[in-house]
Design an enzyme around this catalytic site. Sequence first.
Site, mmCIF file in Angstrom:
data_model
loop_
_atom_site.group_PDB
_atom_site.id
_atom_site.type_symbol
_atom_site.label_atom_id
_atom_site.label_comp_id
_atom_site.label_asym_id
_atom_site.label_seq_id
_atom_site.Cartn_x
_atom_site.Cartn_y
_atom_site.Cartn_z
ATOM 1 C CG ASP A 86 -14.521 28.534 -18.415
ATOM 2 O OD1 ASP A 86 -13.363 28.996 -18.416
ATOM 3 O OD2 ASP A 86 -14.901 27.633 -19.175
ATOM 4 C CB ALA A 102 -23.080 30.724 -20.531
ATOM 5 C CB ALA A 137 -17.457 24.754 -29.233
ATOM 6 C CB SER A 192 -21.659 26.205 -23.911
ATOM 7 O OG SER A 192 -20.863 25.041 -23.744
ATOM 8 C CB SER A 193 -20.619 23.902 -19.292
ATOM 9 O OG SER A 193 -19.267 24.279 -19.169
HETATM 10 C C1 MEV Z 1 -12.135 25.402 -20.020
HETATM 11 O O1 MEV Z 1 -13.033 26.343 -20.603
HETATM 12 C C2 MEV Z 1 -10.968 26.116 -19.399
HETATM 13 C C3 MEV Z 1 -9.944 25.208 -18.696
HETATM 14 O O2 MEV Z 1 -8.881 26.052 -18.252
HETATM 15 C C4 MEV Z 1 -10.554 24.483 -17.521
HETATM 16 C C5 MEV Z 1 -10.886 25.399 -16.359
HETATM 17 O O3 MEV Z 1 -10.343 26.505 -16.256
HETATM 18 O O4 MEV Z 1 -11.679 24.961 -15.505
HETATM 19 C C6 MEV Z 1 -9.354 24.191 -19.657
#
Ligand code: MEV
Length: 327
Positions: free
Chosen positions: A163, A121, A114, A118-119
Site C-alpha cells: 500500500d 495515502a 474501505a 486511505s491510511s
Molecule cells: C491492506 O490494504 C492490504 C493487506 O494485504 C495488508 C498489507 O498488505 O499490509 C491486507
Amino acid sequence: MVTSSAPGKVYLFGEHAVVYGEPAVPCAIERRARVTATEREDGLRVHADDLKLDGFTVEYDGDGDTRPDVEAERPLVEAAMGYVNEAVSQVREATGTPEAGFEIQIESDIPLGAGLGSSAAVVVAAIDAATRELGVELTPREIADRAYRVESAVQDGQASRADTFCSAVGGAVRVEGDDCRTLDGIGNLPFVIGFDGGAGDTGALVAGVRRLREEHDFAADTVRAIGDVVREGENVLGTDDYESLGELMNFNHGLLSALGVSSRSLDTMVWAARDAGAVGAKLTGAGGGGCIVALDEGDDALTALKYTPGCEDAFRAELDTEGVRRE
Ligand code: MEV
C-alpha cells in the site's frame, strides 16, 4: 505551511498473501489524501474533515494517552490517530528533531478503512508534508519505507510494503517482500469501484488470516494459490486480454473468500458487477466491508452497482501515474 498529496489504490491482485511474501499488484487511483503540515511549538494538533468520520479535531501531546473526544466509531478514530502519531515519529527521526510539533490538516477523497489505501495515502502525504515543512526532502522510496514502518507499527508488525509503496510512487506496482517495482506500460485499466459505505479493521482481518494459515495447511495453500494467481496475472498484464485478467480476479476473490475476509455486501457487489457483464470482480484491500473493484469497459457494471442494494457509491477509477507530490 506545506501541503502534500498521495493517491489511494486498488489491488488488482494479491492482498493478504503479500503479507506472507507472495507477490501483489496494487494500482494507484486518482483519489487523493491531502495533508497540510505547519510547524508549531510542541505537541500535535490534528484536524480531519473528511475521513468518513464526520470530521474531528483533536489536540494532544502525542504520548498516546489522550483520547480524542469525537462522535465516530472509536476503532476508526483510534486507527486514524495511530497512523498520524506514528507518521510524526518517523518525521522527527528523519529530520533529527525529536521535539518537533505540528498542526496537521487532513482532507481525503478516499473513504477510511474501505480497501482503497486511505491510511497509506494519509501517512505518505503526512511524512512528505511534515519533512518538507522542516526543510528536509525525502525521495518517494524513502517516504515509502518510513510509511511502511508506520503501517507495521499500527498493524502490530503485520503489514506489507504494497500500500505504502504504491501510494508513494504511483502507477501500477509489483511488491514481493522487500522487492518493490513500478510496472511500466500497463495503461489505464477499466476499473469500476463499488463501495458499501462500511469499513474493515485491517489489523484484525490480517490477524485472522495469519491464525487460519498457522492452524490449517489448506489455508497456507490458499495463500500460496493467491501468489500463483498473481504470477499468472503478470503474464497477462500489459496486454488487452481483459477476459483473462478478469477470470484471474474472480479466482482471487474466491480464494480471499475462503480465507474469511469477504462479507455479504462485498459478495453482493461482486456478483452484481459480474452479472452486469464485468469480466472480473473482487474485493480490494483488507476486506470485511468497504470496496470491490471490477473490470468493465462498458457502463453496465457501473450502472448495476449504482442500483444494487447495499452499494452506497459506485464510480470509475483512473490509474494515477503520479505518487506523492507537493501541492
Ligand atoms: C491492506 O490494504 C492490504 C493487506 O494485504 C495488508 C498489507 O498488505 O499490509 C491486507
